[in-house]
Design an enzyme around this catalytic site. Structure first.
Site, PDB file in Angstrom:
ATOM      1  N   TRP A  31      -2.219  73.738  73.381  1.00 24.10           N
ATOM      2  CA  TRP A  31      -3.540  74.248  74.071  1.00 24.10           C
ATOM      3  C   TRP A  31      -3.143  74.360  75.447  1.00 24.10           C
ATOM      4  O   TRP A  31      -1.888  73.785  75.916  1.00 24.10           O
ATOM      5  CB  TRP A  31      -4.312  72.731  73.932  1.00 24.10           C
ATOM      6  N   SER A  65      -2.776  68.144  72.592  1.00 24.21           N
ATOM      7  CA  SER A  65      -2.188  66.916  73.295  1.00 24.21           C
ATOM      8  C   SER A  65      -2.316  65.814  72.373  1.00 24.21           C
ATOM      9  O   SER A  65      -1.672  64.790  72.335  1.00 24.21           O
ATOM     10  CB  SER A  65      -2.428  66.706  74.663  1.00 24.21           C
ATOM     11  N   PHE A  66      -3.460  65.802  71.714  1.00 20.60           N
ATOM     12  CA  PHE A  66      -4.007  64.525  70.850  1.00 20.60           C
ATOM     13  C   PHE A  66      -2.822  64.408  69.743  1.00 20.60           C
ATOM     14  O   PHE A  66      -2.468  63.352  69.465  1.00 20.60           O
ATOM     15  CB  PHE A  66      -5.419  64.714  70.189  1.00 20.60           C
ATOM     16  N   GLU A  67      -2.357  65.517  69.324  1.00 22.58           N
ATOM     17  CA  GLU A  67      -1.257  65.608  68.306  1.00 22.58           C
ATOM     18  C   GLU A  67      -0.067  65.072  68.750  1.00 22.58           C
ATOM     19  O   GLU A  67       1.170  65.082  67.860  1.00 22.58           O
ATOM     20  CB  GLU A  67      -1.316  66.842  67.411  1.00 22.58           C
ATOM     21  N   CYS A  89      -1.255  69.748  78.289  1.00 17.93           N
ATOM     22  CA  CYS A  89      -1.836  69.993  79.586  1.00 17.93           C
ATOM     23  C   CYS A  89      -3.270  69.915  79.022  1.00 17.93           C
ATOM     24  O   CYS A  89      -3.876  70.500  78.275  1.00 17.93           O
ATOM     25  CB  CYS A  89      -1.796  71.191  80.213  1.00 17.93           C
ATOM     26  N   VAL A  90      -4.033  68.762  79.607  1.00 16.86           N
ATOM     27  CA  VAL A  90      -5.373  68.450  79.382  1.00 16.86           C
ATOM     28  C   VAL A  90      -6.377  68.507  80.412  1.00 16.86           C
ATOM     29  O   VAL A  90      -6.061  68.024  81.238  1.00 16.86           O
ATOM     30  CB  VAL A  90      -5.532  66.782  78.806  1.00 16.86           C
ATOM     31  N   THR A  95     -17.546  67.183  79.311  1.00 22.24           N
ATOM     32  CA  THR A  95     -17.865  65.971  78.684  1.00 22.24           C
ATOM     33  C   THR A  95     -16.840  64.878  78.834  1.00 22.24           C
ATOM     34  O   THR A  95     -15.792  65.290  79.516  1.00 22.24           O
ATOM     35  CB  THR A  95     -18.087  66.297  77.062  1.00 22.24           C
ATOM     36  N   HIS A  97     -14.599  63.925  76.627  1.00 24.05           N
ATOM     37  CA  HIS A  97     -13.683  64.399  75.652  1.00 24.05           C
ATOM     38  C   HIS A  97     -12.141  64.237  76.258  1.00 24.05           C
ATOM     39  O   HIS A  97     -11.201  63.601  75.793  1.00 24.05           O
ATOM     40  CB  HIS A  97     -13.728  65.650  75.102  1.00 24.05           C
ATOM     41  N   PHE A 122       6.108  60.909  78.467  1.00 24.16           N
ATOM     42  CA  PHE A 122       4.878  61.331  78.836  1.00 24.16           C
ATOM     43  C   PHE A 122       4.805  62.624  79.820  1.00 24.16           C
ATOM     44  O   PHE A 122       4.734  62.417  81.116  1.00 24.16           O
ATOM     45  CB  PHE A 122       3.852  60.509  79.271  1.00 24.16           C
TER      46      PHE A 122
HETATM   47  N1  LIG Z   1      -9.402  70.203  75.468  1.00 25.33           N
HETATM   48  C1  LIG Z   1      -7.684  70.226  75.207  1.00 25.33           C
HETATM   49  C2  LIG Z   1      -7.565  69.822  74.033  1.00 25.33           C
HETATM   50  N2  LIG Z   1      -8.120  69.662  73.035  1.00 25.33           N
HETATM   51  C3  LIG Z   1      -7.656  69.649  71.818  1.00 25.33           C
HETATM   52  C4  LIG Z   1      -6.861  68.129  71.232  1.00 25.33           C
HETATM   53  O1  LIG Z   1      -5.894  67.882  71.587  1.00 25.33           O
HETATM   54  C5  LIG Z   1      -6.897  67.769  69.895  1.00 25.33           C
HETATM   55  O2  LIG Z   1      -5.777  68.869  69.319  1.00 25.33           O
HETATM   56  C6  LIG Z   1      -8.172  68.228  68.901  1.00 25.33           C
HETATM   57  O3  LIG Z   1      -9.244  67.132  69.639  1.00 25.33           O
HETATM   58  C7  LIG Z   1      -8.085  67.943  67.475  1.00 25.33           C
HETATM   59  O4  LIG Z   1      -7.503  66.746  67.411  1.00 25.33           O
HETATM   60  N3  LIG Z   1      -5.932  69.667  74.122  1.00 25.33           N
HETATM   61  C8  LIG Z   1      -5.170  69.934  75.070  1.00 25.33           C
HETATM   62  O5  LIG Z   1      -3.794  69.493  74.738  1.00 25.33           O
HETATM   63  N4  LIG Z   1      -5.726  70.237  76.241  1.00 25.33           N
HETATM   64  C9  LIG Z   1      -7.073  70.444  76.351  1.00 25.33           C
HETATM   65  O6  LIG Z   1      -7.564  70.833  77.532  1.00 25.33           O
HETATM   66  C1  LIG Z   2     -10.365  68.193  77.380  1.00 23.82           C
HETATM   67  C2  LIG Z   2     -11.228  68.971  76.491  1.00 23.82           C
HETATM   68  O1  LIG Z   2     -11.017  68.668  75.119  1.00 23.82           O
HETATM   69  C3  LIG Z   2     -11.892  69.992  76.852  1.00 23.82           C
HETATM   70  O2  LIG Z   2     -11.771  71.348  76.527  1.00 23.82           O
HETATM   71  C4  LIG Z   2     -13.300  69.767  76.310  1.00 23.82           C
HETATM   72  O3  LIG Z   2     -14.237  70.375  77.148  1.00 23.82           O
HETATM   73  P1  LIG Z   2     -15.722  69.917  77.237  1.00 23.82           P
HETATM   74  O4  LIG Z   2     -15.774  68.390  77.654  1.00 23.82           O
HETATM   75  O5  LIG Z   2     -16.494  70.863  78.156  1.00 23.82           O
HETATM   76  O6  LIG Z   2     -16.115  70.085  75.563  1.00 23.82           O
END
Ligand SMILES: Nc1c(NC[C@H](O)[C@H](O)[C@H](O)CO)[nH]c(=O)[nH]c1=O
Ligand SMILES: CC(=O)[C@@H](O)COP(=O)(O)O
Length: 158
Positions: A31, A65-67, A89-90, A95, A97, A122
């Protein structure tokens, strides 16, 4: 802001041990690949500059990043790996999330390091927007990938 007071790529030479025989895993989230590739390049080049061997640096990709936590565990359980560097990078969306991912990966990586008793770093940016991310992936605030690599080396010198 704390980062504005320092460059992420600056570091002291204390606890910089010989890493010529050390083996590193770098787990990279796909991501925001423009950012995470820049983080990887920073970490990889920093490890080489500090004496690590190319053949002792293993790269693995995960979707997001969750993985990173599970990817870090799969690397940390390998007894030949001395340190695991996790890069992601998140970016804040509309929302909550963002909060759930950031909290999960921060706690998850901490738990992996404690479980396998080895440095699990990290190296995850948690910016509000793309500009802030790029500023910390080789931009005006340096490169968190450099910082993550140096952190791994310093921990091996503990
Ligand atoms: N929004 C971002 C994500 N979202 C995906 C999650 O990390 C994960 O792959 C999904 O929820 C399935 O388990 N990931 C990032 O690394 N950065 C983002 O901005
Ligand atoms: C951090 C994320 O997963 C991001 O892409 C989610 O975006 P949103 O909160 O607008 O659905």
């Amino acid at each position: 802001m704390a980062t504005s007071l320092k460059n992420l790529s600056d570091y002291s030479q204390t606890n910089m041990v010989d890493v010529s025989t050390k083996k590193f895993a770098i787990v990279v989230a796909e991501w925001n690949a423009e950012v995470t590739e820049a983080l990887f390049n920073g970490a990889y080049q920093t490890l080489l500059k500090e004496g690590a061997k190319e053949e002792n640096i293993i790269r693995k990709n995960v979707p997001g990043s969750f993985e990173l936590t599970l990817g870090a565990q799969w690397m940390a359980q390998n007894n030949t790996i001395d340190a695991v560097i996790c890069l992601g990078c998140v970016i804040q969306g509309e929302t909550r999330h963002f909060d759930f991912i950031c909290n999960a990966v921060a706690h998850g990586l901490t738990d992996v390091g404690m479980k396998y008793n080895k440095p699990v770093i990290f190296g995850v940016l948690t910016p509000n927007n793309q500009e802030q991310a790029l500023d910390r992936a080789g931009g005006k605030h340096g490169n968190k990938g450099d910082e993550a690599a140096i952190t791994a080396i310093k921990m091996l010198g503990f």
